[in-house]
Design a protein around this motif. Structure first.
Motif, short mmCIF file in Angstrom:
data_model
loop_
_atom_site.label_atom_id
_atom_site.label_comp_id
_atom_site.label_asym_id
_atom_site.label_seq_id
_atom_site.Cartn_x
_atom_site.Cartn_y
_atom_site.Cartn_z
N THR A 257 56.12 38.64 34.67
CA THR A 257 55.03 38.90 35.62
C THR A 257 53.72 39.29 34.95
N LYS A 258 53.74 39.55 33.64
CA LYS A 258 52.56 40.08 32.96
C LYS A 258 51.35 39.15 33.09
N LEU A 259 51.56 37.84 32.95
CA LEU A 259 50.45 36.90 33.06
C LEU A 259 49.73 37.06 34.39
N PHE A 260 50.50 37.12 35.47
CA PHE A 260 49.89 37.21 36.79
C PHE A 260 49.32 38.60 37.05
N LEU A 261 49.92 39.59 36.42
CA LEU A 261 49.42 40.96 36.58
C LEU A 261 48.04 41.10 35.96
N ILE A 262 47.83 40.53 34.78
CA ILE A 262 46.51 40.67 34.15
C ILE A 262 45.44 39.91 34.93
N TRP A 263 45.85 38.87 35.65
CA TRP A 263 44.90 38.17 36.53
C TRP A 263 44.65 39.00 37.79
N GLY A 264 45.68 39.68 38.27
CA GLY A 264 45.59 40.37 39.55
C GLY A 264 44.78 41.65 39.55
N VAL A 265 44.64 42.30 38.38
CA VAL A 265 43.91 43.57 38.35
C VAL A 265 42.41 43.37 38.12
N ASN A 266 42.00 42.15 37.80
CA ASN A 266 40.58 41.88 37.55
C ASN A 266 40.10 40.63 38.30
N PRO A 267 40.34 40.53 39.59
CA PRO A 267 40.01 39.28 40.29
C PRO A 267 38.52 39.03 40.46
N MET A 268 37.74 40.10 40.65
CA MET A 268 36.33 39.91 40.97
C MET A 268 35.56 39.32 39.80
N ILE A 269 35.85 39.77 38.58
CA ILE A 269 35.13 39.28 37.42
C ILE A 269 35.42 37.79 37.21
N VAL A 270 36.66 37.37 37.49
CA VAL A 270 37.03 35.96 37.36
C VAL A 270 36.30 35.13 38.41
N PHE A 271 36.36 35.59 39.66
CA PHE A 271 35.75 34.82 40.73
C PHE A 271 34.26 34.66 40.51
N PHE A 272 33.59 35.76 40.17
CA PHE A 272 32.14 35.72 40.02
C PHE A 272 31.72 34.80 38.88
N PHE A 273 32.28 35.02 37.69
CA PHE A 273 31.84 34.24 36.55
C PHE A 273 32.40 32.83 36.53
N SER A 274 33.48 32.58 37.30
CA SER A 274 33.94 31.20 37.45
C SER A 274 32.96 30.38 38.27
N GLY A 275 32.10 31.08 39.03
CA GLY A 275 31.04 30.39 39.75
C GLY A 275 29.80 30.21 38.90
N GLY B 176 47.17 38.03 41.51
CA GLY B 176 47.01 37.25 40.29
C GLY B 176 47.38 35.79 40.48
N LEU B 177 48.49 35.54 41.16
CA LEU B 177 48.89 34.16 41.45
C LEU B 177 47.82 33.44 42.27
N THR B 178 47.24 34.16 43.22
CA THR B 178 46.23 33.56 44.10
C THR B 178 44.96 33.24 43.34
N ILE B 179 44.47 34.18 42.53
CA ILE B 179 43.23 33.94 41.79
C ILE B 179 43.44 32.86 40.73
N LEU B 180 44.64 32.80 40.17
CA LEU B 180 44.94 31.76 39.19
C LEU B 180 44.94 30.38 39.84
N LEU B 181 45.55 30.29 41.03
CA LEU B 181 45.54 29.02 41.75
C LEU B 181 44.12 28.64 42.14
N MET B 182 43.32 29.63 42.56
CA MET B 182 41.93 29.36 42.90
C MET B 182 41.17 28.79 41.71
N THR B 183 41.43 29.35 40.53
CA THR B 183 40.73 28.89 39.32
C THR B 183 41.10 27.45 38.99
N ILE B 184 42.36 27.09 39.17
CA ILE B 184 42.80 25.71 38.94
C ILE B 184 42.13 24.77 39.94
#
Length: 423
Positions: A335-353, A14-22
Motif C-alpha cells: 500500500t505504500k505507493l498509494f499512501l504516498i500519493w494519498g497524503v499529498n493530493p493537492m500538490i499533484v493536482f495543481f502542478f499536474s495542471g 492515492g489510488l484516485t489521484i494516481l488514476l486521475m494523473t494517468i
C-alpha cells in the motif's frame, strides 16, 4: 484535535489521484484506451469515477479533521478560507496559460509565469496565521475575478468553474452541514437535493430552447451557465460548463454521502460491523442509481442524481474493501505507493495542471522537419517514447505511466522527509 489518519482512506485517495494523473496525461490525446476516456455523454467509464471519488473522499475526511463538532466564528473562518483557497488554486490554473507579462514570449514568459505560480502557490498553501490566510486569500480571489471581468483581452474568456472550484464549494457546504446538523438532516438534505435537481432538469422548460431535456448544450443547467457565466465557460464548448452552477447542487449531495460514511467510520463500533453496513449501503446506492438511470440518465457532465447514487455506491464499496483489508484485517503490504500519493493530493493536482502547459511553451526544432518547430511535450513523446511501441495506444499509455513514475519519485521524497502540503 484531528483524529489519527485512516490509512485505508489515504490509500483510496492515492489510488484516485494516481488514476486521475494517468487519465489527464496520456502521451497522445488522439490515442487513448476507451476505459481511460470519459463517456461521450450518458454512461460511466472508470474515468468518470475519478471526480466523484474525490468529492466523496473529501466528505469522508471531514469528521476525521473535525472530530469535535464545535462551531464558532473561528471555525467558520477556517472552513471558509480553506474552501476559498481551494477555489483560487483551481481558478489560477485557468489563468496560467493566459498570463501576459509586457511583451515577453517563449522561455522568458514561461519563467515569468512560473514565478507568479510559485508566489500564488505559496500564498494559497503556505502555513500562516488564520488572519494572514484570510487577507491573502481574499486578495488573490479579488485580483483573479477583477482580471476575469476587467475587459482585458487576455483574460476576457478565462474559465471561472473547474474541478478544484467545485471541490472548494462542496467542502464549504458539507463542512457547515456537518457542524450544524445531525445525520438525519444530512440524509434528508441528500434526498432533497437529488429530487430537486431531477425536477428542475426534467420538468422546467429551458428559456429560448423549449421543453426540458437532458441533451448537450440545450438543458436547463447549460442555459443557466450561458446566462451567469457567459464568456467564462469550458473552452471546448463555450456554451455550457461540466462544472457549472446548477450541477454543483447534486455534487454537494456526493460530498454529504461521503460525510455520512465518515461519521460511521468515526463511531466506536466493531470494524466488521462497519464493513457490513457500508457494503450493504454501497450495493443499495448502486442499484438505486441504475434504476434512476432509466428516467434520469447517469451523466457526469450533468452530474445527474442517478450518477450521484451510482458513483457514491461504487466509492463506498471500494472504500469498504480497502477498510476491511487495511484497517480491519491490518494487512498493509503493497500500500505504500498509494499512501504516498494519498497524503499529498493537492500538490499533484495543481502542478499536474501547470507542468504540461509549461512544456508546451518550450519550442524545439522538429528533427523530422527542419522548417518547423515542435513543443517539448510533443517532442519527448514523439521521439523518446512512441518509437519503442508498435501500438499507439500502448505508447500513449506508456507516456502516462512514465509521468506517474516521475511523480511517484517526487512524492516518495516528500513522504520520506515528512513534507505534506495542505491547503
Amino acid at each position: 484535535m484531528a483524529k489519527e489518519r485512516l490509512i485505508s482512506l489515504d490509500v483510496f485517495r492515492g489510488l484516485t489521484i494516481l488514476l486521475m494523473t494517468i487519465v489527464n496525461n496520456p502521451g497522445s490525446w488522439e490515442h487513448i484506451y476507451p476505459l481511460l476516456e470519459h463517456a461521450e455523454w450518458n454512461g460511466c467509464t472508470p474515468t468518470d469515477l475519478v471526480f466523484p471519488f474525490f468529492i466523496f473522499i473529501m466528505g469522508v475526511a471531514i469528521p476525521f479533521a473535525m472530530p469535535e463538532k464545535i462551531f464558532d466564528g473561528s471555525t467558520f473562518n477556517k472552513i471558509a478560507v480553506r474552501a476559498l483557497r481551494i477555489f483560487c488554486l483551481g481558478l489560477f490554473l485557468n489563468f496560467f496559460g493566459k498570463i501576459e507579462l509586457f511583451e515577453l514570449q517563449g522561455i522568458p514568459l514561461l519563467i515569468g509565469r512560473l514565478a507568479i505560480t510559485i508566489a500564488v502557490c505559496y500564498a494559497l498553501m503556505g502555513n500562516f496565521s488564520l488572519k494572514i490566510k484570510t487577507y491573502v486569500t481574499l486578495t488573490v480571489f479579488v485580483v483573479l475575478l477583477f482580471l476575469a471581468y476587467s475587459g482585458i483581452e487576455a483574460y476576457q474568456e478565462v474559465r471561472i468553474p473547474g474541478v478544484l472550484q467545485r471541490i472548494g464549494i462542496v467542502y464549504f457546504f458539507v463542512s457547515f452541514l456537518y457542524l450544524k446538523t445531525r445525520q438525519r438532516i444530512q440524509i434528508l438534505t441528500v434526498v432533497l437535493l437529488l429530487l430537486l435537481y431531477w425536477v428542475l432538469m426534467a420538468l422546467v422548460p429551458v428559456p429560448g430552447i423549449g421543453a426540458a431535456n437532458f441533451e448537450k448544450g440545450t438543458n436547463l443547467a447549460a442555459w443557466l451557465d450561458s446566462v451567469l457565466l457567459k464568456g467564462h465557460m469550458w473552452v471546448y464548448s463555450k456554451t455550457w460548463d461540466p462544472e457549472g452552477i446548477l450541477s454543483t447542487l447534486p455534487a454537494i449531495a456526493t460530498g454529504i454521502t461521503g460525510l455520512l460514511i465518515g461519521q460511521w467510520l468515526n463511531r466506536p463500533l466493531p470494524k466488521l460491523e462497519i464493513v457490513k453496513k457500508m457494503a450493504l449501503t454501497g450495493i443499495l446506492l448502486v442499484v438505486l442509481g441504475l434504476l434512476w438511470n432509466t428516467v434520469f440518465p447517469i451523466n457526469k457532465s450533468l452530474w445527474t442524481s442517478s450518477y450521484v447514487l451510482y458513483t457514491s455506491g461504487i466509492a463506498i464499496l471500494c472504500l469498504t474493501l480497502l477498510y476491511y483489508i487495511i484497517d480491519a484485517v491490518d494487512y498493509r503490504r503493497g500500500t505504500k505507493l498509494f499512501l504516498i500519493w494519498g497524503v499529498n493530493p493537492m500538490i499533484v493536482f495543481f502542478f499536474s495542471g501547470i507542468i504540461p502547459q509549461g512544456l508546451r511553451m518550450i519550442q524545439l526544432q522538429n528533427p523530422e522537419l527542419s522548417t518547423e518547430q515542435i513543443n517539448l511535450q510533443k517532442y519527448l513523446y514523439s521521439f523518446w517514447i512512441a518509437p519503442f511501441f508498435n501500438n499507439p495506444l500502448d505508447s500513449s499509455l506508456a507516456g502516462a505511466l512514465i509521468y506517474v513514475g516521475i511523480w511517484s519519485f517526487i512524492l516518495w521524497l516528500f513522504y520520506k522527509n515528512n513534507l505534506i502540503f495542505k491547503v
